[in-house]
Every structure is written in structure tokens, then in C-alpha cells.
Design a protein around this motif. Structure first.
Motif, PDB file in Angstrom:
ATOM      1  N   HIS A  92       0.905  -1.073  -0.111  1.00 12.42           N
ATOM      2  CA  HIS A  92       0.101  -0.126   0.000  1.00 12.42           C
ATOM      3  C   HIS A  92       0.784   1.155  -0.195  1.00 12.42           C
ATOM      4  O   HIS A  92       2.063   1.159   0.379  1.00 12.42           O
ATOM      5  N   PRO A  93       0.532   2.512  -0.764  1.00 12.38           N
ATOM      6  CA  PRO A  93       1.386   3.744  -1.079  1.00 12.38           C
ATOM      7  C   PRO A  93       1.599   3.978   0.582  1.00 12.38           C
ATOM      8  O   PRO A  93       2.837   4.546   0.746  1.00 12.38           O
ATOM      9  N   ALA A  94       0.872   4.031   1.527  1.00 15.54           N
ATOM     10  CA  ALA A  94       1.277   4.418   3.048  1.00 15.54           C
ATOM     11  C   ALA A  94       2.458   3.537   3.566  1.00 15.54           C
ATOM     12  O   ALA A  94       3.450   4.030   4.148  1.00 15.54           O
ATOM     13  N   VAL A  95       2.442   2.233   3.306  1.00 16.83           N
ATOM     14  CA  VAL A  95       3.502   1.084   3.933  1.00 16.83           C
ATOM     15  C   VAL A  95       4.452   1.604   3.074  1.00 16.83           C
ATOM     16  O   VAL A  95       5.625   1.758   3.578  1.00 16.83           O
ATOM     17  N   ALA A  96       4.395   1.650   1.630  1.00 23.49           N
ATOM     18  CA  ALA A  96       5.833   1.974   0.886  1.00 23.49           C
ATOM     19  C   ALA A  96       6.311   3.334   1.322  1.00 23.49           C
ATOM     20  O   ALA A  96       7.601   3.412   1.721  1.00 23.49           O
ATOM     21  N   ALA A  97       5.529   4.334   1.767  1.00 19.96           N
ATOM     22  CA  ALA A  97       6.328   5.723   2.145  1.00 19.96           C
ATOM     23  C   ALA A  97       6.779   5.395   3.495  1.00 19.96           C
ATOM     24  O   ALA A  97       8.223   6.001   3.696  1.00 19.96           O
ATOM     25  N   ILE A  98       6.466   4.688   4.334  1.00 20.71           N
ATOM     26  CA  ILE A  98       7.077   4.665   5.658  1.00 20.71           C
ATOM     27  C   ILE A  98       8.435   3.885   5.623  1.00 20.71           C
ATOM     28  O   ILE A  98       9.327   4.131   6.156  1.00 20.71           O
ATOM     29  N   ARG A  99       8.153   2.720   4.840  1.00 22.65           N
ATOM     30  CA  ARG A  99       9.563   1.860   4.547  1.00 22.65           C
ATOM     31  C   ARG A  99      10.583   2.775   3.764  1.00 22.65           C
ATOM     32  O   ARG A  99      11.770   2.570   4.337  1.00 22.65           O
ATOM     33  N   LEU A 100      10.228   3.700   2.898  1.00 26.75           N
ATOM     34  CA  LEU A 100      11.174   4.181   2.053  1.00 26.75           C
ATOM     35  C   LEU A 100      12.043   5.237   3.098  1.00 26.75           C
ATOM     36  O   LEU A 100      13.126   5.194   3.252  1.00 26.75           O
ATOM     37  N   ALA A 101      11.241   5.781   4.063  1.00 30.61           N
ATOM     38  CA  ALA A 101      11.643   6.755   4.878  1.00 30.61           C
ATOM     39  C   ALA A 101      12.600   6.041   5.799  1.00 30.61           C
ATOM     40  O   ALA A 101      13.587   6.644   6.135  1.00 30.61           O
ATOM     41  N   VAL A 102      12.272   5.121   6.478  1.00 29.79           N
ATOM     42  CA  VAL A 102      13.071   4.178   7.409  1.00 29.79           C
ATOM     43  C   VAL A 102      14.481   3.924   6.570  1.00 29.79           C
ATOM     44  O   VAL A 102      15.365   3.656   7.049  1.00 29.79           O
ATOM     45  N   ARG A 103      14.087   3.337   5.318  1.00 26.56           N
ATOM     46  CA  ARG A 103      15.326   2.579   4.389  1.00 26.56           C
ATOM     47  C   ARG A 103      16.487   3.865   4.402  1.00 26.56           C
ATOM     48  O   ARG A 103      17.616   3.397   4.614  1.00 26.56           O
ATOM     49  N   ARG A 104      16.024   4.909   4.015  1.00 23.40           N
ATOM     50  CA  ARG A 104      16.917   6.119   3.864  1.00 23.40           C
ATOM     51  C   ARG A 104      17.493   6.401   5.235  1.00 23.40           C
ATOM     52  O   ARG A 104      19.079   6.440   5.189  1.00 23.40           O
ATOM     53  N   VAL A 105      17.059   6.298   6.263  1.00 27.97           N
ATOM     54  CA  VAL A 105      17.643   6.672   7.579  1.00 27.97           C
ATOM     55  C   VAL A 105      18.675   5.303   7.820  1.00 27.97           C
ATOM     56  O   VAL A 105      19.509   5.679   8.650  1.00 27.97           O
ATOM     57  N   LEU A 106      18.139   4.219   7.624  1.00 28.33           N
ATOM     58  CA  LEU A 106      19.067   3.018   7.847  1.00 28.33           C
ATOM     59  C   LEU A 106      20.363   2.990   7.118  1.00 28.33           C
ATOM     60  O   LEU A 106      21.497   2.596   7.599  1.00 28.33           O
ATOM     61  N   HIS A 107      20.148   3.296   6.010  1.00 28.68           N
ATOM     62  CA  HIS A 107      21.570   3.524   4.986  1.00 28.68           C
ATOM     63  C   HIS A 107      22.241   4.819   5.628  1.00 28.68           C
ATOM     64  O   HIS A 107      23.486   4.184   5.656  1.00 28.68           O
ATOM     65  N   ASP A 108      21.788   5.658   6.266  1.00 28.09           N
ATOM     66  CA  ASP A 108      22.576   6.796   6.752  1.00 28.09           C
ATOM     67  C   ASP A 108      23.399   6.099   7.985  1.00 28.09           C
ATOM     68  O   ASP A 108      24.445   6.502   8.443  1.00 28.09           O
ATOM     69  N   ILE A 109      22.739   5.581   8.768  1.00 32.43           N
ATOM     70  CA  ILE A 109      23.230   4.904  10.065  1.00 32.43           C
ATOM     71  C   ILE A 109      24.438   3.802   9.641  1.00 32.43           C
ATOM     72  O   ILE A 109      25.425   3.893  10.384  1.00 32.43           O
ATOM     73  N   LEU A 110      24.082   2.845   8.572  1.00 35.34           N
ATOM     74  CA  LEU A 110      24.933   2.033   8.405  1.00 35.34           C
ATOM     75  C   LEU A 110      26.150   2.612   7.838  1.00 35.34           C
ATOM     76  O   LEU A 110      27.282   2.266   8.042  1.00 35.34           O
ATOM     77  N   THR A 111      26.024   3.642   7.118  1.00 32.42           N
ATOM     78  CA  THR A 111      27.223   4.555   6.632  1.00 32.42           C
ATOM     79  C   THR A 111      28.118   4.961   7.617  1.00 32.42           C
ATOM     80  O   THR A 111      29.444   4.993   7.642  1.00 32.42           O
ATOM     81  N   ASP A 112      27.402   5.608   8.398  1.00 31.74           N
ATOM     82  CA  ASP A 112      28.230   6.221   9.838  1.00 31.74           C
ATOM     83  C   ASP A 112      28.783   5.108  10.611  1.00 31.74           C
ATOM     84  O   ASP A 112      29.836   5.398  11.165  1.00 31.74           O
ATOM     85  N   HIS A 113      28.022   3.883  10.612  1.00 32.80           N
ATOM     86  CA  HIS A 113      28.598   3.090  11.509  1.00 32.80           C
ATOM     87  C   HIS A 113      29.873   2.359  10.691  1.00 32.80           C
ATOM     88  O   HIS A 113      31.022   2.205  11.709  1.00 32.80           O
ATOM     89  N   HIS A 114      29.803   1.965   9.463  1.00 31.54           N
ATOM     90  CA  HIS A 114      31.196   1.886   8.993  1.00 31.54           C
ATOM     91  C   HIS A 114      32.097   2.823   8.875  1.00 31.54           C
ATOM     92  O   HIS A 114      33.471   2.302   9.101  1.00 31.54           O
ATOM     93  N   ARG A 115      31.880   4.122   8.638  1.00 27.52           N
ATOM     94  CA  ARG A 115      32.983   4.947   8.802  1.00 27.52           C
ATOM     95  C   ARG A 115      33.700   5.036  10.169  1.00 27.52           C
ATOM     96  O   ARG A 115      34.935   5.399  10.218  1.00 27.52           O
ATOM     97  N   HIS A 116      32.719   5.065  11.145  1.00 21.87           N
ATOM     98  CA  HIS A 116      33.327   5.169  12.616  1.00 21.87           C
ATOM     99  C   HIS A 116      34.242   3.967  12.885  1.00 21.87           C
ATOM    100  O   HIS A 116      35.281   4.161  13.274  1.00 21.87           O
TER     101      HIS A 116
END
Length: 364
Positions: free
Chosen positions: A4-28
Motif C-alpha cells: 500500500h502507498p502508505a506502507v511504501a512511504a514509511i518503509r522508504l523513509a526508514v530505509r533512507r535513515v538506515l542507510h545513513d546509520i549504516l554508513t556512519d557505523h562503517h565510517r566510525h
């Protein structure tokens, strides 16, 4: 057929943040490894968002991301999206629910939320009971107790970040509350997408409205709990949500929430730039002994000067949460409206006074 579009929207928002966290984690992890190997100061030049490749021997443990969940629609939608997206990125996902003890049966409600989080596949899951004080009023005291518990939980579990379910509607309310306090552009900045020590708090939903989160829960058959405090007119935010914002939309038309959220981002950009300017200018207005020179402060733009004064007051021991615009304005008059007036008393038993063309701010 996709979600559903609402589910897709929340998952996309979380996916973007998780990518940022993963990048920060590897960099650290990479930077820490380089320091341990004697290469202190080596600078990474990888683009933001580019996750460094690692050999099997140098792979670091996958980061743990926690979600703060009250059981309401916003945080349940967030928890479900985290549970769905985290495993695909190799991220461990857990959940924390906080029992403030302010309502009868709140302990049972917290345990129910913990069960739902476990059913989503989150691990670890913890229900934490806190004692809410009285400082700053009930809403502020509950918030302080909650964040203290979340901070402790993150340290206890060795987590990388905590996701919070604040939405665009929450951001609009925060901007209006800041406007009512009249405490400057920083208050109009609302909530940051990334905040806390080391960027530990992440808010993926600041660009999504509350109805999207609720719809995502409904189509996924996720049970949600509507906190009665959110409808209690005794609380300022509740009155704003149910009376203030609807009245503004009636008077000004739809789009008020979006406009306020946009104002928050623009204000944050401006405030960040002014903070940087003040930080760079501070050294130039101090003498050899480190005291602030009034003449040099006077030459600065008011917005920059007051930021320097605020920072100096906090460094002297004034609690940031108790230091209001009116306090800084009084100190500022020692520079811009000097008529021989006496010392200014600030929160935290801090005193500001002018002595021989210098501004002295210290514990009284």
C-alpha cells in the motif's frame, strides 16, 4: 503487486535513515580501526552514502538500531517498517517502550506494546519504567524522563541509534509552541532529523503526515493505542493539536502544517549558519585572558552577539533549558545600553556583569 502507498512511504523513509546509520557505523568503525593501527588522523574521502567494502576478516559487527515505541500509530508504523527493512541491510533491530506511570494500568499497556514489538521480530525488546519529576511542567518532565531512559537503554544495549516516530504534524505543533514562547529562530527550527549525542536520535517521519502512519497501521492490521493524554485539554500540545491547528486551517486554508514544517527547515538552516558564524567570531572578541570585550561584541550583529552571550552563560553553568531570550536580552543591555547598571542574575546562580570594558560571566 507492491505494498500500500502508505506502507511504501514509511518503509522508504526508514530505509533512507538506515542507510545513513549504516554508513556512519562503517565510517566510525573504519576510522577507529585506523587509529588503533597507528594511522591517527587518516581522512576518509568516500562520498556520503557510500558504504565501504570490507573483507571477511575486517567486518565489524552489524549495528543495532532501536525504535522508541509508545504503541501509538506513529511509533507502531515506525516499528513495523524497521522490522521489515533492517534485516535486508544486515542491521539488528530492537525496541524500547517507556512506562511513565502516569495512568492506571500503564505497566500492563507497556507490556502489551513489548509483546507486539517481539511479534514483529524485534530483538532485544525492553519495557522501562521511569519516575516523572515536576521540573518544567508535566510534559517537559515526562519528556526528560523518557529521553534519559532511552539514552541509558542505548548505552546498555550498545546500540547505534534510536528511531523516533515524530511526524510532520508534530513538527508543525513544535514550531507553533516555539512561536508562542517567543524565544527566537532556534525554537522555530522545530525538531532536527538527527539529534542527540553522536546523532543517536533519528526521526524518519518528519516529512510524512500523521495520517500516513495511521493508514499504514490499518492496512497492516497493526493494533494501535491512542494515549488519552493526547486528547486531554490540560496539556498545551493537546489543545494546540485539537483546537489551535484546526482553527488556523479554518482561517488560512489547508497547507498550514506543510508550511510550518517548511518554516522549521528554513529556520534550522538559518540558525545553523548563525551558530557557525558565532562560533567563528567568539575568539575574536576575547582578550588575552579570555574575557569578552564589550566594544568588540557591540560591533557584531545582534543575532551573532547574543549567541556568543548564550554560549558563555551556559559554559559558566547556566542550565540551557532554563536560559530564556529575556535573560540574554538583559545581558545584552550590558553591552548595548550601558548606564552603569549592576550585575544580571541568571539561572544556575550565574552572574553577568560589566567590569572595565569586559563582560564577566561566572558563578556568583
Amino acid at each position: 503487486m507492491g505494498p500500500h502507498p502508505a506502507v511504501a512511504a514509511i518503509r522508504l523513509a526508514v530505509r533512507r535513515v538506515l542507510h545513513d546509520i549504516l554508513t556512519d557505523h562503517h565510517r566510525h568503525s573504519r576510522t577507529t580501526g585506523e587509529r588503533a593501527g597507528g594511522r591517527i588522523g587518516a581522512r576518509l574521502v568516500r562520498p556520503v552514502g557510500d558504504i565501504p567494502e570490507q573483507t571477511p576478516n575486517e567486518r565489524t559487527p552489524s549495528p543495532l538500531v532501536l525504535v522508541a515505541c509508545s504503541g501509538g500509530a506513529d511509533s507502531m508504523a515506525l516499528a513495523s517498517a524497521l522490522a521489515f527493512e533492517a534485516p535486508k541491510l544486515g542491521i539488528r533491530a530492537g525496541g524500547i517502550t517507556v512506562d511513565h506511570g502516569l495512568q492506571a494500568g500503564s505497566d500492563l499497556r507497556a507490556e502489551e506494546v513489548a509483546v507486539r514489538l517481539r511479534e514483529l521480530g524485534l530483538d532485544p525488546v525492553e519495557s522501562i519504567t521511569v519516575t516523572v519529576g515536576r521540573d518544567g511542567g508535566p510534559e517537559a518532565a515526562a519528556r526528560d524522563a523518557r529521553y534519559a531512559a532511552l539514552d541509558a537503554a542505548l548505552e546498555r544495549h550498545g546500540g547505534a541509534a534510536i528511531l523516533l516516530g515524530h511526524t510532520r504534524d508534530d513538527q508543525a505543533e513544535t514550531v507553533l509552541l516555539g512561536l508562542a514562547r517567543g524565544s527566537g529562530i532556534r525554537s522555530l527550527s522545530g525538531m532536527a532529523a538527527v539529534s542527540g549525542a553522536g546523532g543517536r536520535y533519528r526521526r524518519p517521519f518528519l516529512q510524512l503526515d500523521r495520517q500516513t502512519a495511521r493508514k499504514a497501521c490499518m492496512v497492516q492490521s497493526l493494533p494501535v493505542w491512542d494515549d488519552p493524554h493526547n486528547a486531554d485539554p490540560a496539556y498545551t500540545r493537546s489543545r494546540l493539536r485539537h483546537e489551535g491547528l484546526p482553527a488556523l486551517e479554518k482561517a488560512l486554508g489547508k497547507g498550514v502544517v506543510e508550511a510550518l514544517a517548511r518554516t522549521a527547515q528554513l529556520s534550522r538552516d538559518d540558525a545553523d549558519a548563525l551558530d557557525t558564524w558565532a562560533s567563528q567570531a567568539e575568539a575574536s572578541v576575547r582578550d588575552a585572558a579570555g574575557l569578552l570585550e564589550c566594544a568588540k561584541l557591540y560591533a557584531l550583529p545582534p543575532a551573532v552577539r547574543r549567541r556568543i552571550l548564550r554560549r558563555a552563560a551556559i559554559e559558566a553553568g547556566a542550565p540551557a533549558g532554563s536560559l530564556f531570550a529575556r535573560h540574554i536580552e538583559e545581558v545584552d543591555r550590558l553591552i548595548t545600553g550601558w548606564r552603569g547598571q549592576g550585575a544580571i542574575n541568571l539561572p544556575g546562580k550565574v552572574v553577568a556583569q560589566r567590569q572595565g570594558g569586559r563582560l564577566v560571566i561566572r558563578q556568583g
